[in-house]
Motif scaffolding. Structure first.
Motif, PDB file in Angstrom:
ATOM      1  N   ILE A 159       0.839  -1.206   0.000  1.00  0.00           N
ATOM      2  CA  ILE A 159       0.000   0.000   0.000  1.00  0.00           C
ATOM      3  C   ILE A 159       0.871   1.252   0.000  1.00  0.00           C
ATOM      4  O   ILE A 159       0.624   2.205  -0.759  1.00  0.00           O
ATOM      5  CB  ILE A 159      -0.946  -0.012   1.218  1.00  0.00           C
ATOM      6  N   VAL A 160       1.907   1.265   0.844  1.00  0.00           N
ATOM      7  CA  VAL A 160       2.814   2.418   0.894  1.00  0.00           C
ATOM      8  C   VAL A 160       3.509   2.607  -0.453  1.00  0.00           C
ATOM      9  O   VAL A 160       3.608   3.724  -0.973  1.00  0.00           O
ATOM     10  CB  VAL A 160       3.855   2.239   2.017  1.00  0.00           C
ATOM     11  N   LEU A 161       3.972   1.504  -1.037  1.00  0.00           N
ATOM     12  CA  LEU A 161       4.651   1.587  -2.337  1.00  0.00           C
ATOM     13  C   LEU A 161       3.688   2.011  -3.447  1.00  0.00           C
ATOM     14  O   LEU A 161       4.092   2.700  -4.389  1.00  0.00           O
ATOM     15  CB  LEU A 161       5.289   0.239  -2.679  1.00  0.00           C
ATOM     16  N   LEU A 162       2.434   1.601  -3.334  1.00  0.00           N
ATOM     17  CA  LEU A 162       1.434   2.001  -4.329  1.00  0.00           C
ATOM     18  C   LEU A 162       1.220   3.514  -4.286  1.00  0.00           C
ATOM     19  O   LEU A 162       1.115   4.165  -5.336  1.00  0.00           O
ATOM     20  CB  LEU A 162       0.114   1.269  -4.075  1.00  0.00           C
ATOM     21  N   ILE A 163       1.169   4.066  -3.086  1.00  0.00           N
ATOM     22  CA  ILE A 163       1.033   5.521  -2.939  1.00  0.00           C
ATOM     23  C   ILE A 163       2.235   6.234  -3.550  1.00  0.00           C
ATOM     24  O   ILE A 163       2.089   7.224  -4.284  1.00  0.00           O
ATOM     25  CB  ILE A 163       0.889   5.891  -1.444  1.00  0.00           C
ATOM     26  N   ILE A 164       3.438   5.705  -3.273  1.00  0.00           N
ATOM     27  CA  ILE A 164       4.660   6.284  -3.846  1.00  0.00           C
ATOM     28  C   ILE A 164       4.644   6.182  -5.366  1.00  0.00           C
ATOM     29  O   ILE A 164       5.017   7.119  -6.079  1.00  0.00           O
ATOM     30  CB  ILE A 164       5.904   5.580  -3.273  1.00  0.00           C
ATOM     31  N   ALA A 165       4.187   5.019  -5.870  1.00  0.00           N
ATOM     32  CA  ALA A 165       4.145   4.803  -7.325  1.00  0.00           C
ATOM     33  C   ALA A 165       3.190   5.776  -8.004  1.00  0.00           C
ATOM     34  O   ALA A 165       3.476   6.287  -9.091  1.00  0.00           O
ATOM     35  CB  ALA A 165       3.729   3.363  -7.614  1.00  0.00           C
ATOM     36  N   VAL A 166       2.045   6.045  -7.361  1.00  0.00           N
ATOM     37  CA  VAL A 166       1.071   6.987  -7.930  1.00  0.00           C
ATOM     38  C   VAL A 166       1.639   8.402  -7.941  1.00  0.00           C
ATOM     39  O   VAL A 166       1.526   9.131  -8.932  1.00  0.00           O
ATOM     40  CB  VAL A 166      -0.248   6.943  -7.131  1.00  0.00           C
ATOM     41  N   ILE A 167       2.281   8.784  -6.849  1.00  0.00           N
ATOM     42  CA  ILE A 167       2.851  10.129  -6.743  1.00  0.00           C
ATOM     43  C   ILE A 167       3.964  10.336  -7.776  1.00  0.00           C
ATOM     44  O   ILE A 167       4.056  11.393  -8.413  1.00  0.00           O
ATOM     45  CB  ILE A 167       3.391  10.377  -5.325  1.00  0.00           C
ATOM     46  N   THR A 168       4.810   9.314  -7.934  1.00  0.00           N
ATOM     47  CA  THR A 168       5.944   9.424  -8.861  1.00  0.00           C
ATOM     48  C   THR A 168       5.602   8.980 -10.281  1.00  0.00           C
ATOM     49  O   THR A 168       6.461   9.001 -11.165  1.00  0.00           O
ATOM     50  CB  THR A 168       7.119   8.568  -8.353  1.00  0.00           C
ATOM     51  N   LYS A 169       4.344   8.570 -10.475  1.00  0.00           N
ATOM     52  CA  LYS A 169       3.868   8.109 -11.791  1.00  0.00           C
ATOM     53  C   LYS A 169       4.729   6.969 -12.335  1.00  0.00           C
ATOM     54  O   LYS A 169       5.168   6.983 -13.490  1.00  0.00           O
ATOM     55  CB  LYS A 169       3.832   9.278 -12.779  1.00  0.00           C
ATOM     56  N   THR A 170       4.956   5.988 -11.469  1.00  0.00           N
ATOM     57  CA  THR A 170       5.755   4.826 -11.857  1.00  0.00           C
ATOM     58  C   THR A 170       4.980   3.952 -12.836  1.00  0.00           C
ATOM     59  O   THR A 170       3.862   3.523 -12.527  1.00  0.00           O
ATOM     60  CB  THR A 170       6.120   3.988 -10.619  1.00  0.00           C
ATOM     61  N   PRO A 171       5.543   3.670 -14.019  1.00  0.00           N
ATOM     62  CA  PRO A 171       4.817   2.843 -15.003  1.00  0.00           C
ATOM     63  C   PRO A 171       4.823   1.370 -14.617  1.00  0.00           C
ATOM     64  O   PRO A 171       5.649   0.920 -13.812  1.00  0.00           O
ATOM     65  CB  PRO A 171       5.622   3.072 -16.290  1.00  0.00           C
ATOM     66  N   LEU A 172       3.898   0.612 -15.176  1.00  0.00           N
ATOM     67  CA  LEU A 172       3.838  -0.826 -14.950  1.00  0.00           C
ATOM     68  C   LEU A 172       4.922  -1.524 -15.767  1.00  0.00           C
ATOM     69  O   LEU A 172       5.411  -0.976 -16.762  1.00  0.00           O
ATOM     70  CB  LEU A 172       2.460  -1.361 -15.346  1.00  0.00           C
ATOM     71  N   LEU A 183      16.750  -5.749 -13.028  1.00  0.00           N
ATOM     72  CA  LEU A 183      17.346  -4.598 -12.357  1.00  0.00           C
ATOM     73  C   LEU A 183      17.937  -3.641 -13.382  1.00  0.00           C
ATOM     74  O   LEU A 183      17.815  -2.418 -13.268  1.00  0.00           O
ATOM     75  CB  LEU A 183      18.441  -5.049 -11.385  1.00  0.00           C
ATOM     76  N   GLU A 184      18.580  -4.208 -14.396  1.00  0.00           N
ATOM     77  CA  GLU A 184      19.166  -3.380 -15.446  1.00  0.00           C
ATOM     78  C   GLU A 184      18.090  -2.660 -16.249  1.00  0.00           C
ATOM     79  O   GLU A 184      18.267  -1.521 -16.673  1.00  0.00           O
ATOM     80  CB  GLU A 184      20.019  -4.251 -16.376  1.00  0.00           C
ATOM     81  N   LYS A 185      16.964  -3.329 -16.432  1.00  0.00           N
ATOM     82  CA  LYS A 185      15.890  -2.769 -17.252  1.00  0.00           C
ATOM     83  C   LYS A 185      15.051  -1.747 -16.499  1.00  0.00           C
ATOM     84  O   LYS A 185      14.696  -0.692 -17.049  1.00  0.00           O
ATOM     85  CB  LYS A 185      14.994  -3.900 -17.771  1.00  0.00           C
ATOM     86  N   TYR A 186      14.727  -2.045 -15.238  1.00  0.00           N
ATOM     87  CA  TYR A 186      13.796  -1.202 -14.485  1.00  0.00           C
ATOM     88  C   TYR A 186      14.440  -0.375 -13.377  1.00  0.00           C
ATOM     89  O   TYR A 186      13.824   0.565 -12.876  1.00  0.00           O
ATOM     90  CB  TYR A 186      12.685  -2.071 -13.874  1.00  0.00           C
ATOM     91  N   GLY A 187      15.632  -0.747 -12.954  1.00  0.00           N
ATOM     92  CA  GLY A 187      16.251  -0.085 -11.817  1.00  0.00           C
ATOM     93  C   GLY A 187      15.835  -0.760 -10.519  1.00  0.00           C
ATOM     94  O   GLY A 187      14.808  -1.450 -10.460  1.00  0.00           O
ATOM     95  N   ALA A 188      16.610  -0.541  -9.463  1.00  0.00           N
ATOM     96  CA  ALA A 188      16.392  -1.247  -8.201  1.00  0.00           C
ATOM     97  C   ALA A 188      15.059  -0.915  -7.555  1.00  0.00           C
ATOM     98  O   ALA A 188      14.338  -1.803  -7.088  1.00  0.00           O
ATOM     99  CB  ALA A 188      17.538  -0.934  -7.234  1.00  0.00           C
ATOM    100  N   LEU A 189      14.697   0.357  -7.523  1.00  0.00           N
ATOM    101  CA  LEU A 189      13.475   0.755  -6.820  1.00  0.00           C
ATOM    102  C   LEU A 189      12.220   0.258  -7.523  1.00  0.00           C
ATOM    103  O   LEU A 189      11.314  -0.293  -6.894  1.00  0.00           O
ATOM    104  CB  LEU A 189      13.427   2.277  -6.672  1.00  0.00           C
TER     105      LEU A 189
END
Length: 303
Positions: free
Chosen positions: A49-62, A175-181
């Motif tokens: 849930i916390v990561l989902l909030i961060i993903a929405v704020i940072t507009k992290t793509p799927l 990791l190379e494709k998406y990055g660690a986070l």
């Protein structure tokens, strides 16, 4: 040339080690009220849930559709299996011993990389692996005079370590494709999906559990599950992977100290001795690997 002392990096490494170390005694506290499955489910749900909030704020793509099956499998191994097995193991062994056994993860990872990627482990790598597993054997033998469940707990935690090692070995390309986070977000969400199997009874468990056990589980879901990965990514981006992970051997030391202060768990002589042997083995297996990595980087820079 001497490296410039960087306070921010030192603080990030300290936070990372301290939070990961605190997870082992925290699990012991949570186990007083929750089942191993419910601890993992609640922990991953909170983290997701916390990561989902961060993903929405940072507009992290799927992630790409073709990568989803592999990410689901890696999330299952790295988070679902690892956390449930660790929780089950800590029902019968101390937090400090569990942290020592998990410290064998780099050795398992190196051996798997040799088998699947044909990486060269070298004499020091094989020697370190042998020493490390001798340490694990010493811990096991030292506990043989106690309840046999102690040995079962050791085996279960080693399964957790092996599962996490498989996750580390096969996450490379992602990791190379998406990055660690980003990849960590995908993996935690994947692990949570599989944990939903244990949803029945979670509501009742929360209602029946004392507040301290619930707060500890909330702590597990936010602090050891999320923050250390951000710290690791921060340090890795500034120092490189080898140097960023070079201090993680201290996690077991901090886990013992925290468990001693928090839970009053006094380590047995066999655990201390076997733990030292295990950590020496892990250090031997990885110190030369780091030197080789640095030599390769220097060689590539000259080409």
């Amino acid at each position: 040339m001497l490296k410039k002392f960087n306070v921010k990096i030192m603080v990030a490494q300290f936070i990372m080690i301290l939070l990961w170390a605190s997870a082992f005694p925290a699990i012991r506290v949570a186990l007083t009220a929750y089942s191993p499955e419910h601890i993992s489910l609640l922990r991953l749900l909170i983290g997701s849930i916390v990561l989902l909030i961060i993903a929405v704020i940072t507009k992290t793509p799927l992630p790409a559709l073709k990568d989803i099956p592999a990410i689901l499998l890696l999330g299952f191994l790295g988070f679902t299996v690892y956390q449930v097995a660790l929780n089950y193991g800590e029902q019968t062994i101390s937090a400090g011993v569990a942290s020592l056994l998990v410290s064998t993860t780099p050795i398992f990872t190196a051996l798997l990389a040799v088998f699947f990627y044909r990486e060269k482990l070298g004499l020091w790598g094989w020697l370190g692996s042998l020493v490390g597993f001798c340490g694990v054997a010493f811990i096991s033998i030292g506990g043989s005079t106690e309840d046999f469940a102690f040995n079962n707990g050791i085996i279960i935690v080693l399964v957790a370590s092996l599962s996490e090692s498989i996750y580390f070995v096969f996450q490379r390309r992602y990791l190379e494709k998406y990055g660690a986070l980003r990849f960590t977000m995908y993996a935690i969400w994947s692990g949570t999906i599989f944990m939903l199997l244990f949803s029945p009874g979670l509501g009742e468990a929360i209602m029946d559990a004392p507040l301290n056990a619930t707060f500890v589980t909330l702590y597990l879901g936010i602090f050891p599950t999320i923050i250390p990965y951000f710290m690791l990514a921060y340090v890795t981006a500034r120092t490189g992977a080898a140097e960023a992970t070079s201090t993680l051997y201290l996690t077991s030391v901090f886990a013992f100290l925290i468990a001693w202060i928090w839970l009053g768990e006094v380590p047995h002589f066999s655990a201390i001795t076997g733990g030292l042997i295990t950590l020496i083995g892990v250090f031997i297996a990885n110190i030369k690997k780091e030197d080789i990595m640095k030599e390769n980087i220097n060689a590539e820079s000259l080409n």
